[in-house]
Design a protein around this motif. Structure first.
Motif, PDB file in Angstrom:
ATOM      1  N   ASP A   3       0.832  -1.199   0.000  1.00 40.76           N
ATOM      2  CA  ASP A   3       0.000   0.000   0.000  1.00 40.76           C
ATOM      3  C   ASP A   3       0.869   1.252   0.000  1.00 40.76           C
ATOM      4  O   ASP A   3       0.372   2.349   0.157  1.00 40.76           O
ATOM      5  N   GLY A   4       2.154   1.092  -0.172  1.00 39.72           N
ATOM      6  CA  GLY A   4       3.072   2.233  -0.215  1.00 39.72           C
ATOM      7  C   GLY A   4       3.594   2.547   1.156  1.00 39.72           C
ATOM      8  O   GLY A   4       2.926   2.393   2.158  1.00 39.72           O
ATOM      9  N   GLY A   5       4.824   2.955   1.187  1.00 41.07           N
ATOM     10  CA  GLY A   5       5.454   3.285   2.453  1.00 41.07           C
ATOM     11  C   GLY A   5       5.337   4.763   2.748  1.00 41.07           C
ATOM     12  O   GLY A   5       4.759   5.531   1.992  1.00 41.07           O
ATOM     13  N   ASP A   6       5.887   5.146   3.854  1.00 45.31           N
ATOM     14  CA  ASP A   6       5.917   6.544   4.282  1.00 45.31           C
ATOM     15  C   ASP A   6       7.171   7.179   3.698  1.00 45.31           C
ATOM     16  O   ASP A   6       8.282   6.857   4.094  1.00 45.31           O
ATOM     17  N   THR A   7       6.988   8.079   2.752  1.00 47.23           N
ATOM     18  CA  THR A   7       8.125   8.700   2.066  1.00 47.23           C
ATOM     19  C   THR A   7       8.908   9.630   2.985  1.00 47.23           C
ATOM     20  O   THR A   7       9.973  10.102   2.602  1.00 47.23           O
ATOM     21  N   TYR A   8       8.417   9.887   4.178  1.00 54.05           N
ATOM     22  CA  TYR A   8       9.110  10.768   5.118  1.00 54.05           C
ATOM     23  C   TYR A   8      10.002  10.013   6.094  1.00 54.05           C
ATOM     24  O   TYR A   8      10.565  10.604   7.000  1.00 54.05           O
ATOM     25  N   ILE A   9      10.104   8.710   5.923  1.00 50.54           N
ATOM     26  CA  ILE A   9      11.019   7.922   6.740  1.00 50.54           C
ATOM     27  C   ILE A   9      12.348   7.844   6.011  1.00 50.54           C
ATOM     28  O   ILE A   9      12.410   7.503   4.838  1.00 50.54           O
ATOM     29  N   THR A  12      18.917   4.689   7.428  1.00 53.72           N
ATOM     30  CA  THR A  12      20.376   4.741   7.432  1.00 53.72           C
ATOM     31  C   THR A  12      20.871   3.388   7.940  1.00 53.72           C
ATOM     32  O   THR A  12      20.444   2.933   9.003  1.00 53.72           O
ATOM     33  N   LEU A  13      21.748   2.759   7.173  1.00 53.26           N
ATOM     34  CA  LEU A  13      22.292   1.467   7.570  1.00 53.26           C
ATOM     35  C   LEU A  13      23.713   1.651   8.071  1.00 53.26           C
ATOM     36  O   LEU A  13      24.549   2.247   7.398  1.00 53.26           O
ATOM     37  N   ALA A  80      17.375  -5.339   1.960  1.00 51.64           N
ATOM     38  CA  ALA A  80      15.967  -5.636   1.700  1.00 51.64           C
ATOM     39  C   ALA A  80      15.048  -4.954   2.712  1.00 51.64           C
ATOM     40  O   ALA A  80      13.906  -4.607   2.390  1.00 51.64           O
ATOM     41  N   PHE A  81      15.541  -4.731   3.925  1.00 49.88           N
ATOM     42  CA  PHE A  81      14.744  -4.036   4.942  1.00 49.88           C
ATOM     43  C   PHE A  81      14.663  -2.531   4.667  1.00 49.88           C
ATOM     44  O   PHE A  81      13.908  -1.824   5.322  1.00 49.88           O
ATOM     45  N   MET A  82      15.457  -2.042   3.727  1.00 44.61           N
ATOM     46  CA  MET A  82      15.501  -0.605   3.444  1.00 44.61           C
ATOM     47  C   MET A  82      14.619  -0.203   2.275  1.00 44.61           C
ATOM     48  O   MET A  82      14.677   0.928   1.812  1.00 44.61           O
ATOM     49  N   VAL A  83      13.761  -1.093   1.802  1.00 45.88           N
ATOM     50  CA  VAL A  83      12.863  -0.786   0.700  1.00 45.88           C
ATOM     51  C   VAL A  83      11.860   0.266   1.175  1.00 45.88           C
ATOM     52  O   VAL A  83      11.069   0.030   2.087  1.00 45.88           O
ATOM     53  N   TRP A 110      27.744  -6.356  13.569  1.00 45.48           N
ATOM     54  CA  TRP A 110      26.330  -6.066  13.822  1.00 45.48           C
ATOM     55  C   TRP A 110      25.877  -4.995  12.856  1.00 45.48           C
ATOM     56  O   TRP A 110      26.602  -4.033  12.593  1.00 45.48           O
ATOM     57  N   TYR A 111      24.669  -5.156  12.327  1.00 44.75           N
ATOM     58  CA  TYR A 111      24.059  -4.141  11.475  1.00 44.75           C
ATOM     59  C   TYR A 111      23.007  -3.389  12.283  1.00 44.75           C
ATOM     60  O   TYR A 111      22.304  -3.973  13.112  1.00 44.75           O
ATOM     61  N   VAL A 112      22.910  -2.103  12.010  1.00 45.39           N
ATOM     62  CA  VAL A 112      21.914  -1.254  12.649  1.00 45.39           C
ATOM     63  C   VAL A 112      21.197  -0.488  11.548  1.00 45.39           C
ATOM     64  O   VAL A 112      21.823   0.253  10.790  1.00 45.39           O
ATOM     65  N   LEU A 113      19.892  -0.699  11.446  1.00 45.89           N
ATOM     66  CA  LEU A 113      19.082   0.060  10.500  1.00 45.89           C
ATOM     67  C   LEU A 113      18.322   1.112  11.300  1.00 45.89           C
ATOM     68  O   LEU A 113      17.461   0.778  12.113  1.00 45.89           O
ATOM     69  N   LEU A 114      18.704   2.353  11.107  1.00 40.12           N
ATOM     70  CA  LEU A 114      18.058   3.491  11.763  1.00 40.12           C
ATOM     71  C   LEU A 114      17.000   4.030  10.824  1.00 40.12           C
ATOM     72  O   LEU A 114      17.289   4.357   9.674  1.00 40.12           O
ATOM     73  N   LYS A 115      15.776   4.103  11.310  1.00 43.32           N
ATOM     74  CA  LYS A 115      14.675   4.695  10.557  1.00 43.32           C
ATOM     75  C   LYS A 115      14.225   5.924  11.339  1.00 43.32           C
ATOM     76  O   LYS A 115      13.773   5.814  12.470  1.00 43.32           O
TER      77      LYS A 115
END
Length: 123
Positions: A3-9, A12-13, A80-83, A110-115
């Motif tokens: 349904d589309g994501g939030d373009t304002y997020i 950063t990996l 893939a989590f950054m789509v 360790w990876y950190v995905l900051l949203k």
């Protein structure tokens, strides 16, 4: 179908060499949240005549640990989590930044995905 994501997020990996570095980063993020009102903010509108900004005194860091598949490349899985089409954030739940962490099953990394939501950083 999405349904589309939030373009304002804004994602950063980060990649860290050890769990000790991850723990230090998480503590630093909590310190920043504790210090800055905008990061302890939520936007509420349900059953209200108009949206309101609420600043909480204390908000724990929003953290989700992901388990990566050892049979696949760790970086590809994190990518893939950054789509952007899949990213959502509940604006009614502070803080307006979220972290997803994952251990690389093939190393100590360790990876950190900051949203982060633009509402939390554009002020």
């Amino acid at each position: 179908m999405s349904d589309g994501g939030d373009t304002y997020i804004m994602p950063t990996l980060l990649a860290l060499d050890s769990r000790a570095q991850l723990d230090a980063l998480l503590a630093a993020f909590q310190s920043v949240i504790d210090r800055h009102d905008i990061l302890r903010t939520a936007i509420l509108w349900a059953d209200l005549p108009h949206a309101v900004q609420v600043v909480y005194r204390e908000v724990p860091l929003a953290l989700d640990e992901i388990t990566l598949d050892a049979s696949r490349d760790a970086r590809e899985q994190m990518d893939a989590f950054m789509v952007l089409d899949e990213m959502h954030m509940d604006l009614g739940c502070a803080p307006l930044l979220r972290l997803q962490i994952a251990a690389d099953p093939h190393s100590e990394r360790w990876y950190v995905l900051l949203k982060s939501h633009h509402l939390a950083i554009d002020h």
